[in-house]
Design a protein around this motif. Structure first.
Motif, PDB file in Angstrom:
ATOM      1  N   LYS A  71       0.845  -1.296   0.026  1.00 49.40           N
ATOM      2  CA  LYS A  71       0.008  -0.245   0.052  1.00 49.40           C
ATOM      3  C   LYS A  71       0.944   1.249  -0.165  1.00 49.40           C
ATOM      4  CE  LYS A  71      -3.038  -0.932   3.232  1.00 49.40           C
ATOM      5  NZ  LYS A  71      -4.342  -0.762   4.193  1.00 49.40           N
ATOM      6  N   VAL A  72       2.086   1.298   0.639  1.00 50.86           N
ATOM      7  CA  VAL A  72       2.948   2.440   0.582  1.00 50.86           C
ATOM      8  C   VAL A  72       3.707   2.691  -0.600  1.00 50.86           C
ATOM      9  CG1 VAL A  72       2.819   2.384   3.213  1.00 50.86           C
ATOM     10  CG2 VAL A  72       4.700   1.418   2.008  1.00 50.86           C
ATOM     11  N   CYS A  73       3.911   1.596  -1.223  1.00 50.01           N
ATOM     12  CA  CYS A  73       4.863   1.692  -2.469  1.00 50.01           C
ATOM     13  C   CYS A  73       4.243   2.812  -3.379  1.00 50.01           C
ATOM     14  CB  CYS A  73       5.124   0.159  -3.208  1.00 50.01           C
ATOM     15  SG  CYS A  73       6.112   0.590  -4.445  1.00 50.01           S
ATOM     16  N   PRO A  74       5.030   3.814  -3.787  1.00 46.78           N
ATOM     17  CA  PRO A  74       4.354   4.980  -4.546  1.00 46.78           C
ATOM     18  C   PRO A  74       4.596   4.531  -6.033  1.00 46.78           C
ATOM     19  CG  PRO A  74       6.865   5.282  -3.861  1.00 46.78           C
ATOM     20  CD  PRO A  74       6.522   4.091  -2.912  1.00 46.78           C
ATOM     21  N   TYR A  98      10.157   3.085   1.916  1.00 41.16           N
ATOM     22  CA  TYR A  98       8.816   3.314   2.666  1.00 41.16           C
ATOM     23  C   TYR A  98       8.357   2.055   2.910  1.00 41.16           C
ATOM     24  CZ  TYR A  98       4.528   5.830   3.639  1.00 41.16           C
ATOM     25  OH  TYR A  98       3.515   6.437   4.331  1.00 41.16           O
ATOM     26  N   ALA A 101       9.920   0.681   6.114  1.00 42.75           N
ATOM     27  CA  ALA A 101       8.965   1.342   7.208  1.00 42.75           C
ATOM     28  C   ALA A 101       7.893   0.899   7.852  1.00 42.75           C
ATOM     29  CB  ALA A 101       9.073   2.742   7.160  1.00 42.75           C
ATOM     30  N   ALA A 102       7.154   0.395   6.702  1.00 44.86           N
ATOM     31  CA  ALA A 102       5.775  -0.110   6.937  1.00 44.86           C
ATOM     32  C   ALA A 102       5.850  -1.470   7.287  1.00 44.86           C
ATOM     33  CB  ALA A 102       5.026  -0.019   5.399  1.00 44.86           C
TER      34      ALA A 102
ATOM     35  N   SER B 117      -0.826   5.308  -2.136  1.00 50.57           N
ATOM     36  CA  SER B 117       0.451   5.557  -1.323  1.00 50.57           C
ATOM     37  C   SER B 117       0.574   7.026  -0.977  1.00 50.57           C
ATOM     38  CB  SER B 117       1.956   5.343  -2.281  1.00 50.57           C
ATOM     39  OG  SER B 117       3.070   6.040  -1.481  1.00 50.57           O
ATOM     40  N   PRO B 118       0.637   7.380   0.396  1.00 46.89           N
ATOM     41  CA  PRO B 118       0.938   8.787   0.873  1.00 46.89           C
ATOM     42  C   PRO B 118       1.894   9.452   0.211  1.00 46.89           C
ATOM     43  CG  PRO B 118       0.399   7.221   2.881  1.00 46.89           C
ATOM     44  CD  PRO B 118       0.592   6.209   1.564  1.00 46.89           C
ATOM     45  N   LEU B 119       2.891   8.735   0.037  1.00 45.90           N
ATOM     46  CA  LEU B 119       4.295   9.473  -0.592  1.00 45.90           C
ATOM     47  C   LEU B 119       3.843  10.079  -2.043  1.00 45.90           C
ATOM     48  CD1 LEU B 119       7.193   9.466   0.320  1.00 45.90           C
ATOM     49  CD2 LEU B 119       7.841   7.748  -0.948  1.00 45.90           C
ATOM     50  N   VAL B 120       2.962   9.486  -2.875  1.00 45.47           N
ATOM     51  CA  VAL B 120       2.679   9.867  -4.018  1.00 45.47           C
ATOM     52  C   VAL B 120       1.729  11.259  -3.904  1.00 45.47           C
ATOM     53  CG1 VAL B 120       0.896   9.439  -6.114  1.00 45.47           C
ATOM     54  CG2 VAL B 120       2.624   7.843  -5.274  1.00 45.47           C
ATOM     55  N   TRP B 187       0.825  12.265   7.315  1.00 49.20           N
ATOM     56  CA  TRP B 187       0.357  10.984   7.012  1.00 49.20           C
ATOM     57  C   TRP B 187       0.996   9.661   6.476  1.00 49.20           C
ATOM     58  CZ3 TRP B 187      -4.863  12.599   4.235  1.00 49.20           C
ATOM     59  CH2 TRP B 187      -5.835  13.191   5.187  1.00 49.20           C
ATOM     60  N   ILE B 188       2.154  10.337   5.968  1.00 46.10           N
ATOM     61  CA  ILE B 188       3.238   9.443   5.528  1.00 46.10           C
ATOM     62  C   ILE B 188       3.676   8.638   6.777  1.00 46.10           C
ATOM     63  CG2 ILE B 188       5.570   9.007   4.742  1.00 46.10           C
ATOM     64  CD1 ILE B 188       5.265  11.489   3.111  1.00 46.10           C
ATOM     65  N   PHE B 189       3.988   9.096   8.061  1.00 42.64           N
ATOM     66  CA  PHE B 189       4.223   8.334   9.111  1.00 42.64           C
ATOM     67  C   PHE B 189       2.930   7.887   9.721  1.00 42.64           C
ATOM     68  CE2 PHE B 189       7.131  12.195   8.159  1.00 42.64           C
ATOM     69  CZ  PHE B 189       8.100  11.240   7.893  1.00 42.64           C
ATOM     70  N   THR B 191      -0.022   7.055   9.159  1.00 39.69           N
ATOM     71  CA  THR B 191      -0.736   5.738   8.576  1.00 39.69           C
ATOM     72  C   THR B 191      -0.020   4.474   8.840  1.00 39.69           C
ATOM     73  OG1 THR B 191       0.582   6.214   6.397  1.00 39.69           O
ATOM     74  CG2 THR B 191      -1.773   6.758   6.794  1.00 39.69           C
ATOM     75  N   GLN B 192       1.330   4.573   9.395  1.00 43.20           N
ATOM     76  CA  GLN B 192       2.187   3.150   9.597  1.00 43.20           C
ATOM     77  C   GLN B 192       1.805   2.613  10.759  1.00 43.20           C
ATOM     78  OE1 GLN B 192       3.106   1.922   6.823  1.00 43.20           O
ATOM     79  NE2 GLN B 192       2.054   3.577   5.960  1.00 43.20           N
ATOM     80  N   TRP B 198       4.652   6.373  15.320  1.00 47.37           N
ATOM     81  CA  TRP B 198       4.163   7.497  14.381  1.00 47.37           C
ATOM     82  C   TRP B 198       2.518   7.095  14.370  1.00 47.37           C
ATOM     83  CZ3 TRP B 198       7.619   5.565  10.022  1.00 47.37           C
ATOM     84  CH2 TRP B 198       8.863   6.259  10.081  1.00 47.37           C
TER      85      TRP B 198
END
Lengths: 224, 408
Positions: A71-74, A98, A101-102, B117-120, B187-189, B191-192, B198
């Protein structure tokens, strides 16, 4: 079909053969271990904890149904196949880490440098090139390669390259204690489903809601 | 250009070159030149992202106060705010770039975005905010784009009226975008679920609070350098000091509120996580709380605000405190591996499942349960290069663009 694994902790002798076979077959760079076997409660492997009993716990990617790493993979480099294997596309990964970290299981590993250099550092002999030499692509995506680029994340790929040949993962085939089983978790009549039901199969960190497809069968005793 | 400015430009220019060289070296060797490892996979670079994103809030605070809430005294600082916002949001992106293991593939975020992905979302909102703050700056400068700069001015009948009208129209959007960068970065952090430290609903509101404090402090510093502590600007400075004080108090309340709830319930995992910040990093934690607190309390006094030196000292202290706060995002998240078990047959036992460090050390273990991280020289050099970039950009822009109101 949901491909899953059952690991019988009663049968695991803690020999780490699975980790070795996994490392060699999948050409893991020095210092990278997709598979590890630990002794819960003890500071050292294969040394009984001060209290409680000694048993061994093999840990690798849990191929979660609700995989936080996916889910986190951009860029969608980590993705799930229809059968539930969580894979990494080595050509897509941008190395943002990421996913590391997840992941609550600590199974994801980064190529901090060119694998060739780390082999030198660990003083592997120069002609030692373990691993299946052929790249493997699943529907065009590179999910196994001998030559890992630096700066990408990798982890257990459920040996999809062997599955294509009708073979079980290297860890399953290499286990001398026959502690590992692969099967269809969706089929209640499959051997793995039956083992989970009868022997109180459990997951690691069920409260994290990741829904792993790797199940463990609790040990009842362990010979020392 | 004064001599001090020339020296600053030279020094920051050299620092940027050093940062670039360090990055080049890292590009060649890989992230092995940092002190990160598999268990501790994010460090100074990602802290830097959170730090610079927070500093970028200044633009929004000022423009929304001026154009949404009618605080006229802040008007001379609007352009400085927009400029500081642009410089810092750009720095945030520059800070995260060296963290990417395969920089040449970074554009995969555009070609193959994975929308969960929150990173996007963060990449999108940071770029949007950078563009917005540039447009904002341009609109505010429009009436004064004369001489050689007239070439880049769009032709309108009444530039003053046009500028005022559009600044007002854009204000709500820049406010939303500005709140957005903090919330989404948080949220990047937050949500984990894997990282106890975090995974709290307070993180996003807290990021907004911290940003209001550090973003305003940064504009305050630049304002003092440009306009000095003159009497005519004191009403505006009072408002800035108030915003910083309220934001800091709210931030400290949010933080301890979160700690309190976890400590009261006493879940061992939460206690272990908090212990990293409160015990192991006790000194840094004391600084992250006391430095901003002392700074904003001092700035509430009019006498302090009348001294240029005191203002710069207090604001810098606050920004440093916020940096410490951002640094502490990582240790409690990464020092201990997240997979802890209660081994069968052991009473009250918490046990961490060691993971491969991924780094060769002649005497260290292959599998570790704890990784002590302190940034390497390369990481510091790259990070300081980004800090230098902010200073450099601010000075050059202020000297070449009509950003400062001419003294009457």
């Amino acid at each position: 079909m949901k491909r899953g694994m059952v690991i019988d902790l009663e049968k695991c002798i803690g020999c780490r053969s699975c980790a070795v076979a996994c490392k060699s077959h999948n050409a893991q760079p020095a210092g990278t271990w997709w598979n590890r076997v630990l002794t819960p409660g003890s500071e050292y492997h294969a040394v009984p904890p001060e209290a409680g009993m000694e048993y061994f716990l093999p840990i690798h990617c849990q191929h979660c149904e609700n995989a936080p790493c996916e889910k986190v993979c951009p860029v969608g480099a980590t993705y799930s196949t229809e059968d539930g294997e969580v894979l990494v596309d080595y050509e897509r990964c941008i190395g943002c880490r990421y996913c590391m970290a997840a992941c609550p299981y600590g199974v994801r590993q980064f190529n901090w440098q060119d694998p060739k250099k780390s082999m030198d550092q660990y003083q592997y002999s120069a002609d030692y090139y373990p691993g299946n030499p052929r790249d493997f692509r699943l529907k065009g995506r590179l999910v196994y390669t001998l030559k890992r680029p630096k700066g990408i994340v990798e982890k257990c790929n459920f040996c999809v390259q062997y599955r294509a040949q009708g073979l079980d993962p290297a860890c399953v085939r290499a286990c001398p204690g026959k502690a590992r089983f692969v099967g269809d978790l969706d089929d209640p009549k499959s051997e793995v489903s039956r083992m989970i039901r009868r022997r109180n199969g459990f997951n690691l960190l069920p409260d994290k809601g990741t829904k792993p497809t790797v199940y463990y069968l609790p040990p009842s005793r362990k010979e020392l | 250009m004064s001599k001090a400015e020339k020296i600053t430009l030279t020094v920051t220019g050299l620092m940027m070159l050093a940062g670039l060289a360090a990055y080049g070296y890292q590009f060649k060797e890989g992230l092995i030149v940092t002190n990160m490892a598999n268990p501790y996979s994010w460090g100074l670079y990602v802290s830097g992202l959170a730090f610079f994103v927070g500093n970028a809030a200044g633009g929004l605070v000022l423009s929304s106060l001026i154009y949404l809430f009618g605080v006229k005294s802040l008007k001379p600082f609007a352009k400085l705010g927009a400029l500081a916002a642009f410089a810092n949001v750009t720095a945030a992106m520059l800070s995260i770039l060296p963290d990417i293991g395969q920089p040449l593939r970074a554009l995969n975020v555009l070609f193959h975005p994975q929308l969960l992905s929150p990173l996007v979302w963060d990449v999108a909102v940071l770029n949007l905010y950078a563009v917005l703050s540039l447009i904002y700056l341009y609109i505010l400068m429009l009436p004064e784009l004369k001489g050689p700069l007239a070439k880049i001015a769009i032709k309108v009948d009444n530039p003053e009226e046009f500028s005022e009208k559009w600044a007002k129209r854009l204000a709500p959007f820049s406010l939303i975008a500005a709140v957005g960068i903090h919330v989404i970065t948080a949220w990047i952090f937050a949500t984990q679920g894997a990282r106890e430290w975090w995974n709290t609903a307070i993180l996003a509101p807290d990021f907004v609070a911290v940003a209001m404090a550090s973003g305003t402090a940064l504009v305050f510093i630049v304002s003092i350098f440009v306009y000095g502590a003159k009497e005519e600007y004191q009403p505006a400075y009072r408002i800035m000091a108030l915003i910083m004080a309220i934001a800091t108090f709210v931030h400290i309340f949010f933080m301890y509120n979160d700690f309190f709830i976890h400590i009261w319930y006493g879940n061992q995992e939460s206690l272990d996580t908090l212990a990293v910040t409160l015990k192991e990093y006790a000194g840094v934690h004391a600084f992250e709380v006391l430095a901003p607190l002392v700074a904003v309390i001092l700035l509430l006094s009019k006498k302090v605000r009348q001294s240029a030196f005191a203002v710069v000292a207090c604001c810098s202290l606050l920004v440093l405190g916020v940096f410490a706060h951002r640094y502490l995002l990582m240790p409690a998240a990464f020092e201990r591996v997240p997979l802890t078990l209660h081994p069968l047959g052991i009473q009250h036992g918490e046990w961490s499942a060691a993971i491969a460090s991924g780094r060769y050390s002649p005497h260290g273990d292959t599998f570790v349960t704890k990784w002590d991280y302190f940034p390497s020289g390369i990481e510091f050099t790259v990070f300081l290069g980004v800090v230098a970039f902010v200073c450099f950009l601010l000075i050059v822009a202020i000297r070449t663009l009509p950003i400062v109101k001419e003294a009457k």
